[in-house]
Design a protein around this motif. Structure first.
Motif, PDB file in Angstrom:
ATOM      1  N   PHE A 186       0.829  -1.205   0.000  1.00 40.22           N
ATOM      2  CA  PHE A 186       0.000   0.000   0.000  1.00 40.22           C
ATOM      3  C   PHE A 186       0.862   1.254   0.000  1.00 40.22           C
ATOM      4  N   ILE A 187       1.911   1.273   0.816  1.00 37.01           N
ATOM      5  CA  ILE A 187       2.799   2.441   0.892  1.00 37.01           C
ATOM      6  C   ILE A 187       3.508   2.643  -0.439  1.00 37.01           C
ATOM      7  N   ARG A 188       3.981   1.563  -1.054  1.00 39.34           N
ATOM      8  CA  ARG A 188       4.668   1.673  -2.343  1.00 39.34           C
ATOM      9  C   ARG A 188       3.731   2.186  -3.432  1.00 39.34           C
ATOM     10  N   ILE A 189       2.514   1.654  -3.463  1.00 37.74           N
ATOM     11  CA  ILE A 189       1.535   2.107  -4.459  1.00 37.74           C
ATOM     12  C   ILE A 189       1.188   3.569  -4.224  1.00 37.74           C
ATOM     13  N   SER A 190       1.009   3.963  -2.963  1.00 40.80           N
ATOM     14  CA  SER A 190       0.710   5.358  -2.639  1.00 40.80           C
ATOM     15  C   SER A 190       1.839   6.277  -3.080  1.00 40.80           C
ATOM     16  N   PHE A 191       3.068   5.840  -2.856  1.00 40.24           N
ATOM     17  CA  PHE A 191       4.229   6.637  -3.248  1.00 40.24           C
ATOM     18  C   PHE A 191       4.262   6.837  -4.755  1.00 40.24           C
ATOM     19  N   VAL A 192       4.078   5.770  -5.514  1.00 42.70           N
ATOM     20  CA  VAL A 192       4.106   5.858  -6.973  1.00 42.70           C
ATOM     21  C   VAL A 192       2.955   6.724  -7.472  1.00 42.70           C
ATOM     22  N   LEU A 193       1.763   6.550  -6.915  1.00 46.16           N
ATOM     23  CA  LEU A 193       0.612   7.355  -7.312  1.00 46.16           C
ATOM     24  C   LEU A 193       0.848   8.829  -7.019  1.00 46.16           C
ATOM     25  N   ALA A 194       1.367   9.122  -5.849  1.00 46.02           N
ATOM     26  CA  ALA A 194       1.644  10.515  -5.491  1.00 46.02           C
ATOM     27  C   ALA A 194       2.713  11.109  -6.397  1.00 46.02           C
ATOM     28  N   LEU A 195       3.709  10.333  -6.760  1.00 40.95           N
ATOM     29  CA  LEU A 195       4.748  10.817  -7.654  1.00 40.95           C
ATOM     30  C   LEU A 195       4.173  11.128  -9.036  1.00 40.95           C
ATOM     31  N   VAL A 196       3.311  10.271  -9.533  1.00 38.81           N
ATOM     32  CA  VAL A 196       2.663  10.508 -10.828  1.00 38.81           C
ATOM     33  C   VAL A 196       1.802  11.769 -10.758  1.00 38.81           C
ATOM     34  N   LEU A 197       1.044  11.927  -9.673  1.00 37.70           N
ATOM     35  CA  LEU A 197       0.218  13.131  -9.517  1.00 37.70           C
ATOM     36  C   LEU A 197       1.079  14.381  -9.408  1.00 37.70           C
ATOM     37  N   THR A 198       2.210  14.276  -8.759  1.00 39.13           N
ATOM     38  CA  THR A 198       3.118  15.413  -8.640  1.00 39.13           C
ATOM     39  C   THR A 198       3.597  15.861 -10.010  1.00 39.13           C
ATOM     40  N   VAL A 199       3.990  14.917 -10.844  1.00 39.77           N
ATOM     41  CA  VAL A 199       4.440  15.253 -12.191  1.00 39.77           C
ATOM     42  C   VAL A 199       3.281  15.850 -12.998  1.00 39.77           C
ATOM     43  N   ALA A 200       2.090  15.300 -12.828  1.00 38.74           N
ATOM     44  CA  ALA A 200       0.926  15.792 -13.560  1.00 38.74           C
ATOM     45  C   ALA A 200       0.561  17.220 -13.164  1.00 38.74           C
ATOM     46  N   PHE A 201       0.768  17.581 -11.910  1.00 46.33           N
ATOM     47  CA  PHE A 201       0.428  18.909 -11.422  1.00 46.33           C
ATOM     48  C   PHE A 201       1.667  19.795 -11.281  1.00 46.33           C
ATOM     49  N   SER A 202       2.671  19.592 -12.108  1.00 46.71           N
ATOM     50  CA  SER A 202       3.941  20.287 -11.923  1.00 46.71           C
ATOM     51  C   SER A 202       3.946  21.700 -12.491  1.00 46.71           C
ATOM     52  N   ALA A 203       2.855  22.402 -12.380  1.00 45.10           N
ATOM     53  CA  ALA A 203       2.824  23.803 -12.769  1.00 45.10           C
ATOM     54  C   ALA A 203       3.677  24.608 -11.792  1.00 45.10           C
ATOM     55  N   ASN A 204       4.113  25.759 -12.235  1.00 49.93           N
ATOM     56  CA  ASN A 204       4.950  26.594 -11.384  1.00 49.93           C
ATOM     57  C   ASN A 204       4.168  27.009 -10.137  1.00 49.93           C
ATOM     58  N   ALA A 205       4.728  26.750  -8.982  1.00 49.90           N
ATOM     59  CA  ALA A 205       4.028  26.981  -7.725  1.00 49.90           C
ATOM     60  C   ALA A 205       4.457  28.291  -7.102  1.00 49.90           C
ATOM     61  N   GLN A 206       3.584  28.894  -6.333  1.00 54.20           N
ATOM     62  CA  GLN A 206       3.910  30.067  -5.538  1.00 54.20           C
ATOM     63  C   GLN A 206       3.612  29.713  -4.099  1.00 54.20           C
ATOM     64  N   SER A 207       4.648  29.579  -3.296  1.00 50.13           N
ATOM     65  CA  SER A 207       4.481  29.081  -1.936  1.00 50.13           C
ATOM     66  C   SER A 207       3.743  30.054  -1.041  1.00 50.13           C
ATOM     67  N   GLY A 208       4.004  31.355  -1.190  1.00 51.06           N
ATOM     68  CA  GLY A 208       3.345  32.330  -0.333  1.00 51.06           C
ATOM     69  C   GLY A 208       4.106  32.642   0.942  1.00 51.06           C
ATOM     70  N   TYR A 209       5.146  31.919   1.239  1.00 48.36           N
ATOM     71  CA  TYR A 209       5.992  32.228   2.385  1.00 48.36           C
ATOM     72  C   TYR A 209       7.435  31.962   2.019  1.00 48.36           C
ATOM     73  N   LYS A 210       8.344  32.508   2.807  1.00 48.86           N
ATOM     74  CA  LYS A 210       9.771  32.359   2.509  1.00 48.86           C
ATOM     75  C   LYS A 210      10.428  31.299   3.392  1.00 48.86           C
ATOM     76  N   THR A 211      10.119  31.299   4.697  1.00 47.93           N
ATOM     77  CA  THR A 211      10.754  30.394   5.649  1.00 47.93           C
ATOM     78  C   THR A 211       9.714  29.871   6.635  1.00 47.93           C
ATOM     79  N   GLY A 212       9.843  28.607   7.007  1.00 49.80           N
ATOM     80  CA  GLY A 212       8.974  28.003   8.007  1.00 49.80           C
ATOM     81  C   GLY A 212       9.795  27.206   9.014  1.00 49.80           C
ATOM     82  N   ILE A 213       9.428  27.311  10.283  1.00 51.41           N
ATOM     83  CA  ILE A 213      10.108  26.590  11.361  1.00 51.41           C
ATOM     84  C   ILE A 213       9.046  25.870  12.173  1.00 51.41           C
ATOM     85  N   GLY A 214       9.263  24.572  12.472  1.00 51.69           N
ATOM     86  CA  GLY A 214       8.251  23.855  13.229  1.00 51.69           C
ATOM     87  C   GLY A 214       8.686  22.487  13.690  1.00 51.69           C
ATOM     88  N   PHE A 215       7.675  21.661  13.924  1.00 49.31           N
ATOM     89  CA  PHE A 215       7.872  20.326  14.475  1.00 49.31           C
ATOM     90  C   PHE A 215       7.416  19.275  13.478  1.00 49.31           C
TER      91      PHE A 215
END
Length: 164
Positions: A4-33
């Motif tokens: 399940f984890i392997r299939i999820s990883f591959v599916l997410a990777l395919v979706l990432t490539v499919a949605f690889s439009a230029n992103a605008q994060s909206g922030y510069k730096t984040g610090i957390g847990f």
């Protein structure tokens, strides 16, 4: 579960490539847990609108040690939802562990009290930027290979970051 984890990883990777439009994060730096198999502190800093460097200082209760991880990540908008982004990337880590807890059970002996582990990491995640309160929340899967043991492992976690 591993399948399940392997299939999820591959599916997410395919979706990432499919949605690889230029992103605008909206922030510069984040610090957390970061809370998961390896938990600790996380810092993410954008070097371009769609690329960031993330540093993770984590502890692993399983191996009784500390790991420093540096990742280069690419970001892209997810599902046409404002503030929601996929990210994926590569990097590496160095870890300092108690040798008696680091090695697998099938090793008959271990002479080292301390083990230094160096390895290669990948990451695939989803992050949501809450603009009303300057925080991000997200989840990721971080496969990695430790060179001394030669084994491949999976780490997954949730994270919360204050952003500015």
């Amino acid at each position: 579960m591993k399948t399940f984890i392997r299939i999820s990883f591959v599916l997410a990777l395919v979706l990432t490539v499919a949605f690889s439009a230029n992103a605008q994060s909206g922030y510069k730096t984040g610090i957390g847990f970061r809370g998961g198999i390896a938990s600790g502190l996380t810092v993410k800093h954008f070097i371009k609108s769609d690329a960031a460097i993330e540093g993770i200082l984590s502890t692993s209760f399983r191996h009784r040690g500390t790991v420093i991880t540096i990742l280069y990540e690419k970001h892209a908008q997810a599902f046409n939802a404002k503030g929601l982004q996929w990210y994926y990337g590569l990097g590496g880590h160095v870890g300092f562990h108690d040798g008696h807890h680091y090695y697998h059970k099938n090793h008959e002996h271990y002479d080292d009290d301390h083990v230094v582990a160096v390895g290669i990491d990948g990451v695939l995640g989803l992050e949501y930027y809450i603009r009303d309160i300057p925080f991000t929340i997200g989840a990721d899967i971080k496969p990695y290979i430790n060179i001394p043991s030669g084994g491949g492992y999976w780490d997954s976690a949730l994270h919360v970051r204050y952003v500015f």
